[in-house]
Design a protein around this motif. Structure first.
Motif, PDB file in Angstrom:
ATOM      1  N   ALA A 167     -11.334  35.951  -3.796  1.00 15.52           N
ATOM      2  CA  ALA A 167     -11.450  36.463  -2.427  1.00 15.52           C
ATOM      3  C   ALA A 167     -11.628  35.333  -1.414  1.00 15.52           C
ATOM      4  N   LEU A 168     -12.557  34.420  -1.715  1.00 16.07           N
ATOM      5  CA  LEU A 168     -12.821  33.323  -0.786  1.00 16.07           C
ATOM      6  C   LEU A 168     -11.584  32.437  -0.616  1.00 16.07           C
ATOM      7  N   ALA A 169     -10.835  32.245  -1.697  1.00 18.21           N
ATOM      8  CA  ALA A 169      -9.615  31.422  -1.634  1.00 18.21           C
ATOM      9  C   ALA A 169      -8.669  31.958  -0.563  1.00 18.21           C
ATOM     10  N   GLN A 170      -8.552  33.287  -0.492  1.00 20.32           N
ATOM     11  CA  GLN A 170      -7.638  33.892   0.487  1.00 20.32           C
ATOM     12  C   GLN A 170      -8.166  33.744   1.914  1.00 20.32           C
ATOM     13  N   GLU A 171      -9.489  33.775   2.059  1.00 22.07           N
ATOM     14  CA  GLU A 171     -10.078  33.678   3.398  1.00 22.07           C
ATOM     15  C   GLU A 171      -9.871  32.307   4.033  1.00 22.07           C
ATOM     16  N   ILE A 172      -9.902  31.254   3.214  1.00 24.75           N
ATOM     17  CA  ILE A 172      -9.980  29.903   3.809  1.00 24.75           C
ATOM     18  C   ILE A 172      -8.796  28.988   3.480  1.00 24.75           C
ATOM     19  N   ALA A 173      -7.750  29.552   2.863  1.00 27.48           N
ATOM     20  CA  ALA A 173      -6.601  28.718   2.468  1.00 27.48           C
ATOM     21  C   ALA A 173      -5.935  28.055   3.677  1.00 27.48           C
ATOM     22  N   LYS A 174      -5.905  28.749   4.805  1.00 25.74           N
ATOM     23  CA  LYS A 174      -5.239  28.192   6.004  1.00 25.74           C
ATOM     24  C   LYS A 174      -5.928  26.914   6.491  1.00 25.74           C
ATOM     25  N   ARG A 175      -7.184  26.746   6.136  1.00 27.70           N
ATOM     26  CA  ARG A 175      -7.926  25.556   6.583  1.00 27.70           C
ATOM     27  C   ARG A 175      -7.838  24.404   5.577  1.00 27.70           C
ATOM     28  N   ASN A 176      -6.893  24.510   4.649  1.00 21.14           N
ATOM     29  CA  ASN A 176      -6.693  23.414   3.701  1.00 21.14           C
ATOM     30  C   ASN A 176      -7.889  23.257   2.752  1.00 21.14           C
ATOM     31  N   ILE A 177      -8.523  24.394   2.444  1.00 18.19           N
ATOM     32  CA  ILE A 177      -9.641  24.390   1.491  1.00 18.19           C
ATOM     33  C   ILE A 177      -9.220  25.246   0.305  1.00 18.19           C
ATOM     34  N   THR A 178      -9.280  24.667  -0.865  1.00 19.13           N
ATOM     35  CA  THR A 178      -8.928  25.426  -2.072  1.00 19.13           C
ATOM     36  C   THR A 178     -10.199  25.873  -2.788  1.00 19.13           C
ATOM     37  N   VAL A 179     -10.079  27.013  -3.466  1.00 18.34           N
ATOM     38  CA  VAL A 179     -11.192  27.557  -4.249  1.00 18.34           C
ATOM     39  C   VAL A 179     -10.625  27.962  -5.602  1.00 18.34           C
ATOM     40  N   ASN A 180     -11.086  27.311  -6.642  1.00 20.39           N
ATOM     41  CA  ASN A 180     -10.599  27.622  -7.991  1.00 20.39           C
ATOM     42  C   ASN A 180     -11.754  27.735  -8.977  1.00 20.39           C
ATOM     43  N   ALA A 181     -11.475  28.405 -10.081  1.00 24.63           N
ATOM     44  CA  ALA A 181     -12.479  28.535 -11.141  1.00 24.63           C
ATOM     45  C   ALA A 181     -11.951  27.888 -12.412  1.00 24.63           C
ATOM     46  N   VAL A 182     -12.846  27.272 -13.152  1.00 21.75           N
ATOM     47  CA  VAL A 182     -12.520  26.663 -14.449  1.00 21.75           C
ATOM     48  C   VAL A 182     -13.318  27.400 -15.504  1.00 21.75           C
ATOM     49  N   ALA A 183     -12.610  27.905 -16.504  1.00 27.20           N
ATOM     50  CA  ALA A 183     -13.251  28.739 -17.534  1.00 27.20           C
ATOM     51  C   ALA A 183     -13.201  28.054 -18.895  1.00 27.20           C
ATOM     52  N   PRO A 184     -14.251  27.285 -19.228  1.00 23.73           N
ATOM     53  CA  PRO A 184     -14.266  26.631 -20.541  1.00 23.73           C
ATOM     54  C   PRO A 184     -14.538  27.627 -21.671  1.00 23.73           C
ATOM     55  N   GLY A 185     -13.995  27.294 -22.848  1.00 30.21           N
ATOM     56  CA  GLY A 185     -14.360  28.011 -24.067  1.00 30.21           C
ATOM     57  C   GLY A 185     -15.526  27.280 -24.710  1.00 30.21           C
ATOM     58  N   PHE A 186     -15.419  27.031 -26.011  1.00 32.14           N
ATOM     59  CA  PHE A 186     -16.504  26.331 -26.716  1.00 32.14           C
ATOM     60  C   PHE A 186     -16.384  24.821 -26.488  1.00 32.14           C
ATOM     61  N   ILE A 187     -17.355  24.277 -25.766  1.00 34.29           N
ATOM     62  CA  ILE A 187     -17.372  22.846 -25.447  1.00 34.29           C
ATOM     63  C   ILE A 187     -18.641  22.261 -26.053  1.00 34.29           C
ATOM     64  N   LYS A 188     -18.534  21.061 -26.607  1.00 34.20           N
ATOM     65  CA  LYS A 188     -19.717  20.416 -27.215  1.00 34.20           C
ATOM     66  C   LYS A 188     -20.719  20.009 -26.139  1.00 34.20           C
ATOM     67  N   THR A 189     -21.794  20.783 -25.983  1.00 34.92           N
ATOM     68  CA  THR A 189     -22.864  20.449 -25.031  1.00 34.92           C
ATOM     69  C   THR A 189     -24.178  20.975 -25.612  1.00 34.92           C
ATOM     70  N   ASP A 190     -25.276  20.735 -24.893  1.00 33.28           N
ATOM     71  CA  ASP A 190     -26.575  21.290 -25.308  1.00 33.28           C
ATOM     72  C   ASP A 190     -26.514  22.812 -25.430  1.00 33.28           C
ATOM     73  N   MET A 191     -25.705  23.445 -24.558  1.00 34.03           N
ATOM     74  CA  MET A 191     -25.645  24.904 -24.523  1.00 34.03           C
ATOM     75  C   MET A 191     -25.046  25.476 -25.813  1.00 34.03           C
ATOM     76  N   THR A 192     -24.153  24.704 -26.448  1.00 34.57           N
ATOM     77  CA  THR A 192     -23.504  25.202 -27.682  1.00 34.57           C
ATOM     78  C   THR A 192     -24.057  24.515 -28.936  1.00 34.57           C
ATOM     79  N   TYR A 193     -25.111  23.716 -28.748  1.00 37.43           N
ATOM     80  CA  TYR A 193     -25.641  22.902 -29.850  1.00 37.43           C
ATOM     81  C   TYR A 193     -26.035  23.747 -31.065  1.00 37.43           C
ATOM     82  N   ASP A 194     -26.615  24.923 -30.813  1.00 39.00           N
ATOM     83  CA  ASP A 194     -27.111  25.752 -31.918  1.00 39.00           C
ATOM     84  C   ASP A 194     -26.027  26.615 -32.571  1.00 39.00           C
ATOM     85  N   LEU A 195     -24.816  26.592 -32.031  1.00 36.48           N
ATOM     86  CA  LEU A 195     -23.759  27.435 -32.601  1.00 36.48           C
ATOM     87  C   LEU A 195     -23.212  26.790 -33.869  1.00 36.48           C
TER      88      LEU A 195
END
Length: 243
Positions: A167-195
């Motif tokens: 939604a925000l991407a559509q509101e502000i695209a004319k001002r040369n501002i991009t809004v994107n999301a990055v969706a990681p899967g299983f990445i080696k970090t503290d958060m996945t350490y116990d998996l």
């Protein structure tokens, strides 16, 4: 001075993003953290080792008053600084089956990811619009895209941020501002350490967990001028986990 802020920037994917942006030396790096000061200081030292500049900002993104105060104080002290890149990376998990989920475990997870996105982005948005340039990158998750059992709260929070991104991407695209999301899967970090990595690898076509640096490379591309025609997108980085 041109700046990039990375929330939850002291460890894991957040730290990798700070270091990748520091390597490129385009921005003064603002490293947000909530509790682990030693890790934040270590990240700052690594940023400086790479020949870049940075500083640490301690606040809980889910706390609107605290976010407003710390960022307001920073802006007052640095009137000529412009934040061009916002990476909303702070997030927590409180996993458990929905039927036994405590009210505070729902609220805390939603508050950090969703309200954290609002509190930080909303603080800077008018300045970005006046500046007619910006990059907003929201770290979501495979859980927000496909849902993950045992993570109804986290999946809900990240899915909400995906909706906000589009939604925000559509509101502000004319001002040369991009809004994107990055969706990681299983990445080696503290958060996945116990998996159990060996067990879970079988689900991943690439047959391995990802590295935080691989996610940081994607974020750095989205934070650059090269990505100016990409907006409102959710980019999965998950080794083909559900393709």
């Amino acid at each position: 001075m041109k700046c990039a802020i990375i929330t939850g920037g002291s460890r894991g994917i957040g730290r990798a993003i700070c270091l990748k942006l520091a390597e490129e030396k385009n921005y003064h790096i603002l490293i947000n953290y909530t509790s682990n000061q030693a890790a934040a200081e270590e990240t700052l030292a690594k940023v400086q080792e790479l020949g870049s500049t940075g500083e640490i900002l301690k606040f809980d993104v889910g706390n609107a008053e605290e976010t407003q105060k710390v960022l307001g104080d920073w802006q007052d002290k640095n009137p000529d600084s412009v934040v061009e890149v916002i990476v909303n990376n702070a997030g927590i998990t409180k996993d458990g089956l929905f039927m036994w989920m405590k009210h505070e475990d729902w609220n805390n997870v939603v508050n950090t990811s969703l309200n954290g996105f609002f509190n930080v982005t909303n603080f800077f948005i008018q300045k970005l619009l006046r500046n007619k340039y910006g990059r907003i990158i929201n770290m979501v998750s495979v859980s927000g895209v496909k849902g993950t059992a045992g993570q109804t709260n986290y999946s809900a929070a990240k899915a909400a941020v995906i909706g906000a991104t589009k939604a925000l991407a559509q509101e502000i695209a004319k001002r040369n501002i991009t809004v994107n999301a990055v969706a990681p899967g299983f990445i080696k970090t503290d958060m996945t350490y116990d998996l159990n990595e060996d067990e879970l690898k079988a689900m991943i076509p690439a047959n391995r967990f990802g590295e935080a640096e691989e996610v940081a490379d994607l974020v750095a591309f989205l934070a650059s001028k090269k990505s100016s025609y990409i907006t409102g997108e959710v980019i999965n980085i998950n080794g083909g986990i559900y393709s």
